[in-house]
Design a protein around this motif. Structure first.
Motif, PDB file in Angstrom:
ATOM      1  N   GLY A  65       0.824  -1.192   0.000  1.00  0.00           N
ATOM      2  CA  GLY A  65       0.000   0.000   0.000  1.00  0.00           C
ATOM      3  C   GLY A  65       0.860   1.244   0.000  1.00  0.00           C
ATOM      4  O   GLY A  65       2.093   1.177  -0.018  1.00  0.00           O
ATOM      5  N   ASN A  66       0.215   2.379   0.068  1.00  0.00           N
ATOM      6  CA  ASN A  66       0.967   3.628  -0.011  1.00  0.00           C
ATOM      7  C   ASN A  66       1.902   3.829   1.184  1.00  0.00           C
ATOM      8  O   ASN A  66       3.021   4.314   1.032  1.00  0.00           O
ATOM      9  CB  ASN A  66       0.026   4.828  -0.151  1.00  0.00           C
ATOM     10  CG  ASN A  66      -0.921   4.981   1.009  1.00  0.00           C
ATOM     11  OD1 ASN A  66      -1.790   4.127   1.223  1.00  0.00           O
ATOM     12  ND2 ASN A  66      -0.784   6.052   1.771  1.00  0.00           N
ATOM     13  N   VAL A  67       1.476   3.418   2.401  1.00  0.00           N
ATOM     14  CA  VAL A  67       2.376   3.646   3.534  1.00  0.00           C
ATOM     15  C   VAL A  67       3.547   2.670   3.524  1.00  0.00           C
ATOM     16  O   VAL A  67       4.605   2.970   4.090  1.00  0.00           O
ATOM     17  CB  VAL A  67       1.635   3.612   4.889  1.00  0.00           C
ATOM     18  CG1 VAL A  67       0.540   4.647   4.934  1.00  0.00           C
ATOM     19  CG2 VAL A  67       1.132   2.236   5.237  1.00  0.00           C
ATOM     20  N   ASP A  68       3.390   1.533   2.870  1.00  0.00           N
ATOM     21  CA  ASP A  68       4.531   0.637   2.671  1.00  0.00           C
ATOM     22  C   ASP A  68       5.520   1.269   1.690  1.00  0.00           C
ATOM     23  O   ASP A  68       6.738   1.168   1.866  1.00  0.00           O
ATOM     24  CB  ASP A  68       4.057  -0.717   2.145  1.00  0.00           C
ATOM     25  CG  ASP A  68       2.922  -1.293   2.975  1.00  0.00           C
ATOM     26  OD1 ASP A  68       3.052  -1.317   4.210  1.00  0.00           O
ATOM     27  OD2 ASP A  68       1.901  -1.699   2.391  1.00  0.00           O
ATOM     28  N   ARG A  69       4.998   1.920   0.692  1.00  0.00           N
ATOM     29  CA  ARG A  69       5.854   2.650  -0.264  1.00  0.00           C
ATOM     30  C   ARG A  69       6.534   3.826   0.422  1.00  0.00           C
ATOM     31  O   ARG A  69       7.705   4.138   0.139  1.00  0.00           O
ATOM     32  CB  ARG A  69       5.006   3.120  -1.450  1.00  0.00           C
ATOM     33  CG  ARG A  69       5.778   3.948  -2.479  1.00  0.00           C
ATOM     34  CD  ARG A  69       4.940   4.191  -3.717  1.00  0.00           C
ATOM     35  NE  ARG A  69       3.684   4.856  -3.435  1.00  0.00           N
ATOM     36  CZ  ARG A  69       3.537   6.176  -3.278  1.00  0.00           C
ATOM     37  NH1 ARG A  69       4.602   6.978  -3.348  1.00  0.00           N
ATOM     38  NH2 ARG A  69       2.357   6.704  -3.030  1.00  0.00           N
ATOM     39  N   TRP A  70       5.826   4.487   1.338  1.00  0.00           N
ATOM     40  CA  TRP A  70       6.389   5.653   2.017  1.00  0.00           C
ATOM     41  C   TRP A  70       7.557   5.293   2.928  1.00  0.00           C
ATOM     42  O   TRP A  70       8.277   6.182   3.394  1.00  0.00           O
ATOM     43  CB  TRP A  70       5.313   6.349   2.831  1.00  0.00           C
ATOM     44  CG  TRP A  70       4.282   7.063   1.993  1.00  0.00           C
ATOM     45  CD1 TRP A  70       4.291   7.233   0.636  1.00  0.00           C
ATOM     46  CD2 TRP A  70       3.092   7.700   2.461  1.00  0.00           C
ATOM     47  NE1 TRP A  70       3.186   7.923   0.234  1.00  0.00           N
ATOM     48  CE2 TRP A  70       2.425   8.224   1.332  1.00  0.00           C
ATOM     49  CE3 TRP A  70       2.514   7.867   3.719  1.00  0.00           C
ATOM     50  CZ2 TRP A  70       1.215   8.907   1.436  1.00  0.00           C
ATOM     51  CZ3 TRP A  70       1.313   8.540   3.826  1.00  0.00           C
ATOM     52  CH2 TRP A  70       0.679   9.062   2.687  1.00  0.00           C
ATOM     53  N   LEU A  71       7.759   4.021   3.199  1.00  0.00           N
ATOM     54  CA  LEU A  71       8.936   3.622   3.972  1.00  0.00           C
ATOM     55  C   LEU A  71      10.232   3.948   3.244  1.00  0.00           C
ATOM     56  O   LEU A  71      11.291   4.047   3.863  1.00  0.00           O
ATOM     57  CB  LEU A  71       8.879   2.123   4.272  1.00  0.00           C
ATOM     58  CG  LEU A  71       7.755   1.672   5.204  1.00  0.00           C
ATOM     59  CD1 LEU A  71       7.661   0.154   5.223  1.00  0.00           C
ATOM     60  CD2 LEU A  71       7.954   2.221   6.616  1.00  0.00           C
ATOM     61  N   ARG A  72      10.142   4.117   1.920  1.00  0.00           N
ATOM     62  CA  ARG A  72      11.339   4.418   1.127  1.00  0.00           C
ATOM     63  C   ARG A  72      11.157   5.621   0.201  1.00  0.00           C
ATOM     64  O   ARG A  72      12.120   6.044  -0.431  1.00  0.00           O
ATOM     65  CB  ARG A  72      11.737   3.197   0.293  1.00  0.00           C
ATOM     66  CG  ARG A  72      12.230   2.007   1.110  1.00  0.00           C
ATOM     67  CD  ARG A  72      13.587   2.286   1.718  1.00  0.00           C
ATOM     68  NE  ARG A  72      14.099   1.175   2.525  1.00  0.00           N
ATOM     69  CZ  ARG A  72      13.940   1.051   3.831  1.00  0.00           C
ATOM     70  NH1 ARG A  72      13.230   1.973   4.496  1.00  0.00           N
ATOM     71  NH2 ARG A  72      14.466   0.035   4.491  1.00  0.00           N
ATOM     72  N   GLU A  73       9.949   6.167   0.119  1.00  0.00           N
ATOM     73  CA  GLU A  73       9.692   7.295  -0.772  1.00  0.00           C
ATOM     74  C   GLU A  73       9.036   8.432   0.009  1.00  0.00           C
ATOM     75  O   GLU A  73       8.415   8.215   1.048  1.00  0.00           O
ATOM     76  CB  GLU A  73       8.791   6.877  -1.936  1.00  0.00           C
ATOM     77  CG  GLU A  73       9.406   5.827  -2.843  1.00  0.00           C
ATOM     78  CD  GLU A  73       8.505   5.472  -4.013  1.00  0.00           C
ATOM     79  OE1 GLU A  73       7.547   6.219  -4.281  1.00  0.00           O
ATOM     80  OE2 GLU A  73       8.768   4.436  -4.652  1.00  0.00           O
ATOM     81  N   GLN A  74       9.161   9.627  -0.534  1.00  0.00           N
ATOM     82  CA  GLN A  74       8.587  10.807   0.109  1.00  0.00           C
ATOM     83  C   GLN A  74       7.060  10.746   0.064  1.00  0.00           C
ATOM     84  O   GLN A  74       6.475  10.571  -1.003  1.00  0.00           O
ATOM     85  CB  GLN A  74       9.065  12.070  -0.615  1.00  0.00           C
ATOM     86  CG  GLN A  74       8.694  13.371   0.069  1.00  0.00           C
ATOM     87  CD  GLN A  74       9.508  13.622   1.336  1.00  0.00           C
ATOM     88  OE1 GLN A  74      10.536  13.013   1.551  1.00  0.00           O
ATOM     89  NE2 GLN A  74       9.038  14.522   2.171  1.00  0.00           N
ATOM     90  N   PRO A  75       6.375  10.870   1.197  1.00  0.00           N
ATOM     91  CA  PRO A  75       4.908  10.861   1.190  1.00  0.00           C
ATOM     92  C   PRO A  75       4.327  12.055   0.440  1.00  0.00           C
ATOM     93  O   PRO A  75       4.849  13.170   0.521  1.00  0.00           O
ATOM     94  CB  PRO A  75       4.550  10.929   2.681  1.00  0.00           C
ATOM     95  CG  PRO A  75       5.768  10.444   3.394  1.00  0.00           C
ATOM     96  CD  PRO A  75       6.923  10.899   2.559  1.00  0.00           C
ATOM     97  N   GLU A  76       3.241  11.817  -0.278  1.00  0.00           N
ATOM     98  CA  GLU A  76       2.564  12.893  -1.001  1.00  0.00           C
ATOM     99  C   GLU A  76       1.473  13.480  -0.106  1.00  0.00           C
ATOM    100  O   GLU A  76       0.307  13.088  -0.182  1.00  0.00           O
ATOM    101  CB  GLU A  76       1.930  12.375  -2.297  1.00  0.00           C
ATOM    102  CG  GLU A  76       2.849  11.548  -3.173  1.00  0.00           C
ATOM    103  CD  GLU A  76       2.797  10.056  -2.852  1.00  0.00           C
ATOM    104  OE1 GLU A  76       3.163   9.255  -3.735  1.00  0.00           O
ATOM    105  OE2 GLU A  76       2.385   9.692  -1.731  1.00  0.00           O
ATOM    106  N   VAL A  77       1.869  14.387   0.767  1.00  0.00           N
ATOM    107  CA  VAL A  77       0.926  15.008   1.680  1.00  0.00           C
ATOM    108  C   VAL A  77       1.229  16.501   1.748  1.00  0.00           C
ATOM    109  O   VAL A  77       2.365  16.928   1.523  1.00  0.00           O
ATOM    110  CB  VAL A  77       0.999  14.396   3.091  1.00  0.00           C
ATOM    111  CG1 VAL A  77       0.572  12.941   3.073  1.00  0.00           C
ATOM    112  CG2 VAL A  77       2.394  14.523   3.677  1.00  0.00           C
ATOM    113  N   PRO A  78       0.236  17.320   2.072  1.00  0.00           N
ATOM    114  CA  PRO A  78       0.477  18.756   2.204  1.00  0.00           C
ATOM    115  C   PRO A  78       1.254  19.078   3.475  1.00  0.00           C
ATOM    116  O   PRO A  78       1.418  18.223   4.355  1.00  0.00           O
ATOM    117  CB  PRO A  78      -0.940  19.339   2.252  1.00  0.00           C
ATOM    118  CG  PRO A  78      -1.760  18.247   2.826  1.00  0.00           C
ATOM    119  CD  PRO A  78      -1.180  16.968   2.299  1.00  0.00           C
ATOM    120  N   GLU A  79       1.720  20.280   3.559  1.00  0.00           N
ATOM    121  CA  GLU A  79       2.535  20.687   4.702  1.00  0.00           C
ATOM    122  C   GLU A  79       1.798  20.506   6.025  1.00  0.00           C
ATOM    123  O   GLU A  79       2.410  20.164   7.034  1.00  0.00           O
ATOM    124  CB  GLU A  79       2.965  22.146   4.535  1.00  0.00           C
ATOM    125  CG  GLU A  79       4.007  22.356   3.454  1.00  0.00           C
ATOM    126  CD  GLU A  79       5.280  21.552   3.693  1.00  0.00           C
ATOM    127  OE1 GLU A  79       5.732  21.491   4.867  1.00  0.00           O
ATOM    128  OE2 GLU A  79       5.808  20.966   2.735  1.00  0.00           O
TER     129      GLU A  79
END
Length: 245
Positions: A65-79
């Motif tokens: 899922g996206n949070v598994d991807r975020w373990l190695r990539e920058q999350p796409e979230v606003p400030e």
């Protein structure tokens, strides 16, 4: 499909208490294998213990899922969401360690099971997803898919409805952090070609207390576990940063 039921588990989010309750109920229902739809550890009370428990399951499908991807990539979230997301991901990384984090990150983004397309958010994205009610333009999230069932999660809302172009959209809900006003763990069983929704009671207060033990930053996530609801993420639509998972 013939044979034993398959338990469909999405969005466990490190909630080992919810997972263990679901596994016990799935076993009673005759499930001998599992479909795992991503978001396994981050934002939850027991990241490593949950990920290790899931790794030991006999899974016929296992995607990230996206949070598994975020373990190695920058999350796409606003400030506005970045402080909570950053500390939650860092906490998960610290608990998981590099090898387990790598294994989660390296999982495939999609899979197929007996004609069902299995994704996390939608066929085009792990963060763009379908809402419980039809919305304009949602056919763009199909990525050209037609006349088939699409199994997905991400929104933490359990529902099934017709989608564009002859599709059937099915979201089993979230095992570890439901957001449909019902804190019970949400999942589903696939048996003889039919997907049947399930809800499982578990020790919500234990999970919330463990979440709070991680620090003051975890309070919003503890409230989600307790309430089965997030007032800032009523629709959880297209993961535009109103919520972190």
């Amino acid at each position: 499909m013939n044979g034993s039921p398959i338990a469909l588990l999405y969005d466990v989010h490190g909630n080992l208490a919810a997972l263990e309750a679901v596994l016990a109920e799935a076993e009673k229902a005759g499930a001998t294998s599992y479909l795992l739809g991503g978001d396994y550890a981050t934002f939850g009370p027991w990241p490593r213990e949950t990920a290790e428990r899931l790794e030991g399951l006999p899974a016929v499908v296992r995607i990230r899922g996206n949070v598994d991807r975020w373990l190695r990539e920058q999350p796409e979230v606003p400030e506005s969401a970045r402080p909570l997301v950053t500390v939650a991901v860092d906490a998960a990384l610290g608990s998981l360690g590099p090898e387990l984090s790598d294994r989660l990150y390296e999982l495939p983004e999609r899979a197929e099971l007996d004609g069902i397309l299995v994704v996390h958010g939608s066929p085009v994205s792990d963060v763009e997803t379908f809402a419980p009610d039809p919305e304009s333009g949602e056919e763009q999230m199909l990525g050209g898919e037609k006349q088939r069932t699409i199994l997905f999660g991400h929104s933490h809302q359990q529902f099934r409805r017709p989608g564009p172009d002859g599709t059937t959209l099915v979201n089993p809900g979230s095992v570890g952090m439901p957001l449909d006003h019902d804190p019970r763990a949400a999942w589903a069983l696939l048996e003889e070609g039919e997907i049947r929704f399930r809800r499982t009671e578990y020790d919500v207060e234990r999970a919330a207390a463990q979440m709070r033990s991680l620090g003051d930053w975890a309070e919003p996530l503890a409230r989600r576990i307790e309430q089965g609801f997030d007032s800032g993420a009523e629709t959880r639509r297209r993961a535009d940063g109103r919520e972190p998972s």
